[in-house]
Design an enzyme around this catalytic site. Sequence first.
Site, PDB file in Angstrom:
ATOM      1  N   SER A 146     -15.137  41.302 -28.032  1.00  0.00           N
ATOM      2  CA  SER A 146     -14.352  41.499 -28.918  1.00  0.00           C
ATOM      3  C   SER A 146     -14.838  42.534 -30.056  1.00  0.00           C
ATOM      4  O   SER A 146     -16.017  42.692 -29.889  1.00  0.00           O
ATOM      5  CB  SER A 146     -13.457  40.355 -29.505  1.00  0.00           C
ATOM      6  OG  SER A 146     -14.304  39.694 -30.651  1.00  0.00           O
ATOM      7  N   LYS A 147     -14.045  43.225 -30.802  1.00  0.00           N
ATOM      8  CA  LYS A 147     -14.313  44.008 -31.766  1.00  0.00           C
ATOM      9  C   LYS A 147     -15.797  43.693 -32.552  1.00  0.00           C
ATOM     10  O   LYS A 147     -16.657  44.565 -32.843  1.00  0.00           O
ATOM     11  CB  LYS A 147     -13.415  44.436 -32.817  1.00  0.00           C
ATOM     12  CG  LYS A 147     -12.040  44.007 -32.555  1.00  0.00           C
ATOM     13  CD  LYS A 147     -11.354  45.060 -31.707  1.00  0.00           C
ATOM     14  CE  LYS A 147      -9.828  44.774 -31.195  1.00  0.00           C
ATOM     15  NZ  LYS A 147      -9.751  44.356 -29.944  1.00  0.00           N
ATOM     16  N   ARG A 148     -15.837  42.423 -32.999  1.00  0.00           N
ATOM     17  CA  ARG A 148     -16.711  41.995 -33.642  1.00  0.00           C
ATOM     18  C   ARG A 148     -18.174  42.074 -32.861  1.00  0.00           C
ATOM     19  O   ARG A 148     -19.431  41.931 -33.675  1.00  0.00           O
ATOM     20  CB  ARG A 148     -16.731  40.589 -34.231  1.00  0.00           C
ATOM     21  CG  ARG A 148     -16.829  39.581 -33.296  1.00  0.00           C
ATOM     22  CD  ARG A 148     -16.547  38.100 -34.162  1.00  0.00           C
ATOM     23  NE  ARG A 148     -17.005  37.225 -33.227  1.00  0.00           N
ATOM     24  CZ  ARG A 148     -15.928  36.898 -32.018  1.00  0.00           C
ATOM     25  NH1 ARG A 148     -14.934  37.365 -31.962  1.00  0.00           N
ATOM     26  NH2 ARG A 148     -16.362  35.778 -31.393  1.00  0.00           N
ATOM     27  N   GLY A 167     -19.131  44.694 -31.678  1.00  0.00           N
ATOM     28  CA  GLY A 167     -19.369  46.196 -31.653  1.00  0.00           C
ATOM     29  C   GLY A 167     -18.592  47.086 -30.703  1.00  0.00           C
ATOM     30  O   GLY A 167     -17.574  46.615 -30.239  1.00  0.00           O
TER      31      GLY A 167
END
Length: 483
Positions: free
Chosen positions: A249-251, A253
């Site tokens: 997911s986004k976290r 990167g």
Amino acid sequence: MSKTLPTPLRVRFAPSPTGYLHVGGARTALHNWLLARRYGGVFLLRIEDTDRARSTDESTRAIFEGLEWLGLTWDEEVTYQGANLARHQADAQRLLEAGAVYRCFCTPAELEHRRAEAEARGDAFRYDRRCDRLAPDEIQRRVASGDPFVLRFRVPDGSTEWDDLVHGQITFPNKDIEDFVILRSDGTPIYNMAVVSDDIDARVTVVMRGDDHISNTPKQILLYTALGAPLPVFAHLPMIHGTDGKKLSKRHGAMAVGDYRHQGILPSAMDNFLALLGWSPGGDIEVMTMQEMIERFSPDGLLKKASVFDLKKLEWMNGQHLNMLPLEQIEPLITPAIVDAGLATRDWLAANHAWYMKLLELLRVRSRTVSDIVRQAAPYFGDAVDLDPDAVAKQWKDPVTPELLGEARDALAAASDWSEGPLEEALRGVAERRGLGAGKLFQPLRVALTGSSVSPGIFDVLLLLGRERSLARIDTALQVLAR
RNA sequence: GGCGGUAUCGUCUAGGGGACUAGGACACAGCCCUCUCAAGGCUGGAACACGGGUUCGAAUCCCGUUACCGCUACCA
């Protein structure tokens, strides 16, 4: 022992356009594509845009761009799930007439309430089929009075199983599958209905997708069977996780393939890296061209275990491709970045083609990404250089530096010819006269020429810069040092 | 909770009853090469989740446990 693939072989990639093309989707698309290319099959693309609230044209474009960049070309016209609403409804209607599904008048609020109750008791909620027990005249009455209803599939007794291409036998007892909804009260189909209808229509024979769909599969098999359609072969690919072992997911990167593109990753390296997440050709083979991947791809090499996306290895892989591919092939991927960075125009690069190729040849060995190349290329364009303060502090700290550089300048200026032999003779001569190791002279000179203590070999730098610019930069350095 | 899936170095993986003292790659450390940086070469540390079986022999086959992941909607 290799499993037999169906003929004709028709596979598809069916993303929903609710974002960009992320690496998980790209890997799934790639494996489908590789399977089709290896065994002479057809690779289809279907955009699953039935979730109108979240689907956008922009992300549809991003998916096309991403796939094209990766070189994953599709063989027939793109289809859009949203355009097939009428068929989905007709198939659902057929199921109703055949008695495989029934009308359910329970409202979402009621269902929610019962679900909460079951949960409070610590029970698993399963639809209790109460609407399947409604008397025919009661159903007629409610339909006539316009009560909203959904269509639910009547899951039969027994069990549903299939021989998964990657997992082997998987079995679900039907008692664990609830009577699932196939058509909403507004008449639109639920995912499983739409997918099955579309895959039947497209004559898809191998459904290869992420293994988060394993629990959808028994429902879909039930639908194929009720619709009287032949079953495709199912292949469930492992997920790709972030470094913490969780779903990407986004976290973690960058997730979008476009991000890697902009970071200077080559498409073939991305393909190579992605292909190896969940697939192995066996043995120690790692770095491959697209062609080699096609030749070696086999369902036997498909892995079951989720893998972790390791950026470091991607970058290493990119460095391998950067050096392995013919220069003519990677030049078109680098030039736009050079131009965007404002280093030179396309015309200028074309006019100085041989020089430019030489530069790329020198820089690609010491780069892992296209961005690295651009960064390192800056000193070779234009007249002035940016002096790196750290390099200056370190390499010019010796008080004899001005003297040394002056001597080097004179020796270079006096060289019989601006080519490697004479230049080397000139510089080594200076070092020798002063009883210095070559590095003691080359490093301060490197800073004068490139502004940095890191560059290709000093003679290559001199050649790249040419006589005039080289001497001018040394002069500038001497002026700076004089202050 | 229920159901399903998965389990080899930190990471990607090879291996599929004896060739395992478990191989390769990334990353990390050291050395070599060397005008710097890369590249390359060499070396090092680093794994079969646990417990039971089956077998002369198990990383490999079976069962259980544990951990992790996924699904559990009138989302896809």
